[in-house]
Scaffold this motif. Structure first.
Motif, PDB file in Angstrom:
ATOM      1  N   GLU A  82      16.694  11.414 -10.214  1.00 24.74           N
ATOM      2  CA  GLU A  82      15.893  12.604 -10.515  1.00 24.74           C
ATOM      3  C   GLU A  82      16.622  13.530 -11.479  1.00 24.74           C
ATOM      4  OE1 GLU A  82      13.646  16.160  -8.165  1.00 24.74           O
ATOM      5  OE2 GLU A  82      13.722  14.168  -7.259  1.00 24.74           O
ATOM      6  N   SER A  83      17.919  13.701 -11.260  1.00 21.33           N
ATOM      7  CA  SER A  83      18.720  14.500 -12.187  1.00 21.33           C
ATOM      8  C   SER A  83      20.189  14.115 -12.040  1.00 21.33           C
ATOM      9  CB  SER A  83      18.537  16.001 -11.943  1.00 21.33           C
ATOM     10  OG  SER A  83      19.012  16.342 -10.671  1.00 21.33           O
ATOM     11  N   LEU A  84      20.920  14.250 -13.132  1.00 24.01           N
ATOM     12  CA  LEU A  84      22.363  14.011 -13.099  1.00 24.01           C
ATOM     13  C   LEU A  84      23.016  15.193 -12.412  1.00 24.01           C
ATOM     14  CD1 LEU A  84      22.962  12.688 -16.723  1.00 24.01           C
ATOM     15  CD2 LEU A  84      22.880  11.357 -14.609  1.00 24.01           C
ATOM     16  N   ASN A  85      24.072  14.911 -11.651  1.00 25.61           N
ATOM     17  CA  ASN A  85      24.809  16.008 -11.036  1.00 25.61           C
ATOM     18  C   ASN A  85      26.309  15.783 -11.187  1.00 25.61           C
ATOM     19  OD1 ASN A  85      25.607  14.322  -8.817  1.00 25.61           O
ATOM     20  ND2 ASN A  85      23.606  14.645  -7.900  1.00 25.61           N
ATOM     21  N   ASP A  86      27.090  16.678 -10.622  1.00 18.66           N
ATOM     22  CA  ASP A  86      28.545  16.655 -10.812  1.00 18.66           C
ATOM     23  C   ASP A  86      29.194  15.353 -10.373  1.00 18.66           C
ATOM     24  OD1 ASP A  86      28.375  19.181 -11.863  1.00 18.66           O
ATOM     25  OD2 ASP A  86      29.048  20.202 -10.037  1.00 18.66           O
ATOM     26  N   ILE A  87      28.683  14.707  -9.342  1.00 17.08           N
ATOM     27  CA  ILE A  87      29.303  13.470  -8.868  1.00 17.08           C
ATOM     28  C   ILE A  87      29.154  12.348  -9.892  1.00 17.08           C
ATOM     29  CG2 ILE A  87      27.344  12.544  -7.553  1.00 17.08           C
ATOM     30  CD1 ILE A  87      31.032  12.510  -6.470  1.00 17.08           C
ATOM     31  N   HIS A  88      28.065  12.344 -10.642  1.00 12.67           N
ATOM     32  CA  HIS A  88      27.896  11.333 -11.697  1.00 12.67           C
ATOM     33  C   HIS A  88      28.915  11.546 -12.812  1.00 12.67           C
ATOM     34  CE1 HIS A  88      23.616  11.471 -10.056  1.00 12.67           C
ATOM     35  NE2 HIS A  88      24.112  10.311  -9.681  1.00 12.67           N
ATOM     36  N   LEU A  89      29.130  12.792 -13.182  1.00 12.11           N
ATOM     37  CA  LEU A  89      30.145  13.107 -14.200  1.00 12.11           C
ATOM     38  C   LEU A  89      31.542  12.756 -13.701  1.00 12.11           C
ATOM     39  CD1 LEU A  89      28.706  16.495 -15.501  1.00 12.11           C
ATOM     40  CD2 LEU A  89      28.765  14.320 -16.727  1.00 12.11           C
ATOM     41  N   ALA A  90      31.816  13.065 -12.437  1.00 10.16           N
ATOM     42  CA  ALA A  90      33.124  12.742 -11.865  1.00 10.16           C
ATOM     43  C   ALA A  90      33.344  11.230 -11.842  1.00 10.16           C
ATOM     44  CB  ALA A  90      33.240  13.318 -10.453  1.00 10.16           C
ATOM     45  N   GLN A  91      32.295  10.484 -11.535  1.00  9.75           N
ATOM     46  CA  GLN A  91      32.393   9.024 -11.488  1.00  9.75           C
ATOM     47  C   GLN A  91      32.787   8.456 -12.848  1.00  9.75           C
ATOM     48  OE1 GLN A  91      28.626   7.055 -10.919  1.00  9.75           O
ATOM     49  NE2 GLN A  91      29.590   5.145 -10.305  1.00  9.75           N
ATOM     50  N   ILE A  92      32.102   8.852 -13.899  1.00 11.12           N
ATOM     51  CA  ILE A  92      32.410   8.284 -15.210  1.00 11.12           C
ATOM     52  C   ILE A  92      33.766   8.768 -15.719  1.00 11.12           C
ATOM     53  CG2 ILE A  92      31.169   9.968 -16.624  1.00 11.12           C
ATOM     54  CD1 ILE A  92      30.298   7.458 -18.347  1.00 11.12           C
ATOM     55  N   LEU A 106      27.033   8.733 -20.144  1.00 13.33           N
ATOM     56  CA  LEU A 106      26.241   8.712 -18.925  1.00 13.33           C
ATOM     57  C   LEU A 106      24.781   8.841 -19.349  1.00 13.33           C
ATOM     58  CD1 LEU A 106      26.181   8.882 -15.809  1.00 13.33           C
ATOM     59  CD2 LEU A 106      26.660  11.320 -16.036  1.00 13.33           C
ATOM     60  N   ILE A 107      23.974   7.836 -18.991  1.00 10.71           N
ATOM     61  CA  ILE A 107      22.575   7.825 -19.427  1.00 10.71           C
ATOM     62  C   ILE A 107      21.663   7.750 -18.209  1.00 10.71           C
ATOM     63  CG2 ILE A 107      20.819   6.699 -20.838  1.00 10.71           C
ATOM     64  CD1 ILE A 107      23.108   5.358 -22.409  1.00 10.71           C
ATOM     65  N   ASN A 108      20.855   8.794 -18.018  1.00 10.59           N
ATOM     66  CA  ASN A 108      19.833   8.797 -16.986  1.00 10.59           C
ATOM     67  C   ASN A 108      18.490   8.481 -17.645  1.00 10.59           C
ATOM     68  OD1 ASN A 108      18.271   9.148 -14.717  1.00 10.59           O
ATOM     69  ND2 ASN A 108      18.338  11.379 -14.801  1.00 10.59           N
ATOM     70  N   PHE A 109      17.961   7.295 -17.358  1.00 17.01           N
ATOM     71  CA  PHE A 109      16.706   6.868 -17.958  1.00 17.01           C
ATOM     72  C   PHE A 109      15.482   7.442 -17.250  1.00 17.01           C
ATOM     73  CE2 PHE A 109      19.470   3.673 -19.851  1.00 17.01           C
ATOM     74  CZ  PHE A 109      18.895   3.477 -21.098  1.00 17.01           C
TER      75      PHE A 109
END
Length: 128
Positions: A82-92, A106-109
């Protein structure tokens, strides 16, 4: 080829995939289509590349996997959320540090306009 040149090809391919498929599919579908598009650009791509964690002298094969690793320089993390959040940024960012790479995308389709689902993440490595 520089990271910036590679990222331009990645973004062009991502926009092509998103235009054809739109939002709402599983991450695996977007990943496979993006892999296909990048391969058609004669880029060296590793899909679901294992990424070990190395702590001092200990190597832990604990199941981290990079979605797409392009030309051994750029990491792509594909999402359909639904939306990118801080954990996605931390992961990459963690993947960039573990692999000693400078650039991740980081690409959210799962968005109406793909430009709203793209985050460029830079690992500020120290030069040796």
């Amino acid at each position: 080829m520089t990271e910036n040149e590679i990222s331009r090809l990645i973004l062009d391919a991502a926009f092509k995939v998103h235009k054809a498929l739109g939002p709402g599919l599983l991450e695996s579908a977007y990943e496979e289509c993006l892999f296909y598009e990048l391969k058609n650009n004669d880029l060296f791509i590793e899909k679901q590349k294992p990424l070990p964690l190395i702590y001092e002298e200990v190597k832990l094969d604990i199941g981290y996997r990079v979605d797409l690793f392009v030309e051994k320089k750029v990491i792509i993390e594909v999402k359909s959320v639904e939306s990118l959040n801080d954990i996605h940024l931390a992961q990459i960012l963690t993947y960039l540090k573990l692999s000693n790479c400078r650039l991740g995308i980081l690409i959210n389709f799962n968005v109406t306009l793909l430009k709203n689902g793209i985050k460029r993440v830079v690992n500020n490595l120290q030069e040796n």
